[in-house]
Design a protein around this motif. Sequence first.
Motif, PDB file in Angstrom:
ATOM      1  N   ARG A 182       0.885  -1.166   0.000  1.00  0.00           N
ATOM      2  CA  ARG A 182       0.000   0.000   0.000  1.00  0.00           C
ATOM      3  C   ARG A 182       0.923   1.216   0.000  1.00  0.00           C
ATOM      4  NH1 ARG A 182      -1.330  -2.963   4.220  1.00  0.00           N
ATOM      5  NH2 ARG A 182      -0.248  -1.491   5.581  1.00  0.00           N
ATOM      6  N   GLU A 208      -0.200   5.971   7.290  1.00  0.00           N
ATOM      7  CA  GLU A 208       0.237   4.597   7.566  1.00  0.00           C
ATOM      8  C   GLU A 208       0.979   4.525   8.899  1.00  0.00           C
ATOM      9  OE1 GLU A 208       0.050   1.526   6.314  1.00  0.00           O
ATOM     10  OE2 GLU A 208      -1.252   1.949   4.600  1.00  0.00           O
ATOM     11  N   GLY A 243      -6.875   7.915   9.677  1.00  0.00           N
ATOM     12  CA  GLY A 243      -7.482   7.644   8.375  1.00  0.00           C
ATOM     13  C   GLY A 243      -6.526   6.978   7.409  1.00  0.00           C
ATOM     14  N   ALA A 244      -6.951   6.914   6.144  1.00  0.00           N
ATOM     15  CA  ALA A 244      -6.156   6.254   5.103  1.00  0.00           C
ATOM     16  C   ALA A 244      -6.518   6.866   3.764  1.00  0.00           C
ATOM     17  CB  ALA A 244      -6.454   4.759   5.093  1.00  0.00           C
ATOM     18  N   LEU A 258      -7.277   5.957  -0.055  1.00  0.00           N
ATOM     19  CA  LEU A 258      -7.660   4.846  -0.921  1.00  0.00           C
ATOM     20  C   LEU A 258      -7.496   5.250  -2.376  1.00  0.00           C
ATOM     21  CD1 LEU A 258     -11.019   3.901   0.821  1.00  0.00           C
ATOM     22  CD2 LEU A 258      -8.808   2.777   1.097  1.00  0.00           C
ATOM     23  N   ARG A 259      -7.654   4.242  -3.238  1.00  0.00           N
ATOM     24  CA  ARG A 259      -7.656   4.469  -4.677  1.00  0.00           C
ATOM     25  C   ARG A 259      -8.686   5.547  -5.028  1.00  0.00           C
ATOM     26  NH1 ARG A 259      -6.603   0.750  -9.064  1.00  0.00           N
ATOM     27  NH2 ARG A 259      -5.401  -0.371  -7.519  1.00  0.00           N
ATOM     28  N   ASP A 317     -11.697   7.377  -6.561  1.00  0.00           N
ATOM     29  CA  ASP A 317     -12.947   6.708  -6.943  1.00  0.00           C
ATOM     30  C   ASP A 317     -13.124   6.644  -8.463  1.00  0.00           C
ATOM     31  OD1 ASP A 317     -13.524   9.371  -7.397  1.00  0.00           O
ATOM     32  OD2 ASP A 317     -15.478   9.334  -6.387  1.00  0.00           O
ATOM     33  N   LEU A 323     -10.761   5.744 -10.382  1.00  0.00           N
ATOM     34  CA  LEU A 323      -9.746   4.745 -10.756  1.00  0.00           C
ATOM     35  C   LEU A 323      -8.653   5.327 -11.637  1.00  0.00           C
ATOM     36  CD1 LEU A 323     -11.759   1.461 -11.434  1.00  0.00           C
ATOM     37  CD2 LEU A 323     -10.102   1.877  -9.630  1.00  0.00           C
ATOM     38  N   ASN A 330      -7.915   9.362  -2.112  1.00  0.00           N
ATOM     39  CA  ASN A 330      -9.312   9.305  -1.655  1.00  0.00           C
ATOM     40  C   ASN A 330      -9.315   9.139  -0.135  1.00  0.00           C
ATOM     41  OD1 ASN A 330     -11.924   8.490  -1.078  1.00  0.00           O
ATOM     42  ND2 ASN A 330     -12.014   6.932  -2.688  1.00  0.00           N
ATOM     43  N   HIS A 374     -10.142   8.505   3.511  1.00  0.00           N
ATOM     44  CA  HIS A 374     -11.167   7.708   4.181  1.00  0.00           C
ATOM     45  C   HIS A 374     -10.886   7.648   5.682  1.00  0.00           C
ATOM     46  CE1 HIS A 374     -13.874   4.370   5.121  1.00  0.00           C
ATOM     47  NE2 HIS A 374     -12.893   3.912   5.860  1.00  0.00           N
TER      48      HIS A 374
END
Lengths: 233, 92
Positions: free
Chosen positions: A58, A94, A100-101, A103-104, A106, A108, A146, A148
């Motif tokens: 990741r 991380e 939070g984190a 993400l990909r 949305d 793509l 993204n 989250h």
Amino acid sequence: MKVAVITFPGSNCDHDCYKALKLFPEFEPRFVWHAASTLDSVDAVFLPGGFAHGDYLRAGAIARFSPIMDAVHAFATAGGPVVGICNGFQVLCESGLLPGALLRNDTLRFRSHDVHIRVETSRTRFTSAYEKGRILRIPIAHGEGNYHADAETLAELEGEDRVVFRYVTPTGGLGEGSNPNGSAHNIAGIVNAARNVLGMMPHPERAVEPLLGSTDGRGLFESLSAHLSSVPA
Amino acid sequence: MSHFHVEVRIKPRAGLLDPEGKAIQHALDSLGFEGVDNVRVGKVVDLEVEAPSEKEAIDRATQMCRKLLANPVTEDFGITVSEPTSAGGSEA
């Protein structure tokens, strides 16, 4: 004011950060290789953008265990200012220094273009030079931006005035077309509870000279400079 | 000590938007595979782990997931351990 710019294997915005800092004569930037175990005596730390360790597993997951991160953790915990930009934001999430984190996107798609972000608070050492509500035009360049977090964390961030930047339309709206990656609450940047660690996906260091198309990122460096000159060395 | 084959499966948390899964579902749909729902994309990490027992192998893999392999904010993980592939070292 000594500023460390951490270079991970795969960082590619470390020179951008260095050059942006160099535009301000008061900053003395220096590169610090990820395998170093100490920061020596620096006044601020930048974690630059890029693809540290190839973004394997990741984004940021392996970089957080780089030897230098223990020193960055200690520096942040002691209240030192830390800025993570793009991949640097992913590393901070991380590592647990920010909640939070990322993400990909949305869509793509890897998004590389200018966006508009609104300064949501000037109550940080990174945004004091901006007026709250000011809209900045600053580039993004990421595939995983993204933001989250669970509902409780988002409520905490909002309630404690810790959302620093939000994606908006050119006129400052939150409607259609404002959010380039699907981030919760249109979040583009946050600070930790102690307000000394900032993570953001957009690249202020790429918006510091007219030649680059925007100077809207300068306020971040000006804010940090004002903060560092106000604290005893 | 025995060698165990450990398979770690990591997938996005339930309820979390998985745009990649959604895109694949859409592609399957346009290929005529009907009745496909909830496509989720994760990853599999295969490991060979040396441990005194199967339980120990699972414990170690769980620690690896918590520390590195999975992000607790966004991912769930599952672990499968298969029988020792060979007995290593000497018996105590």
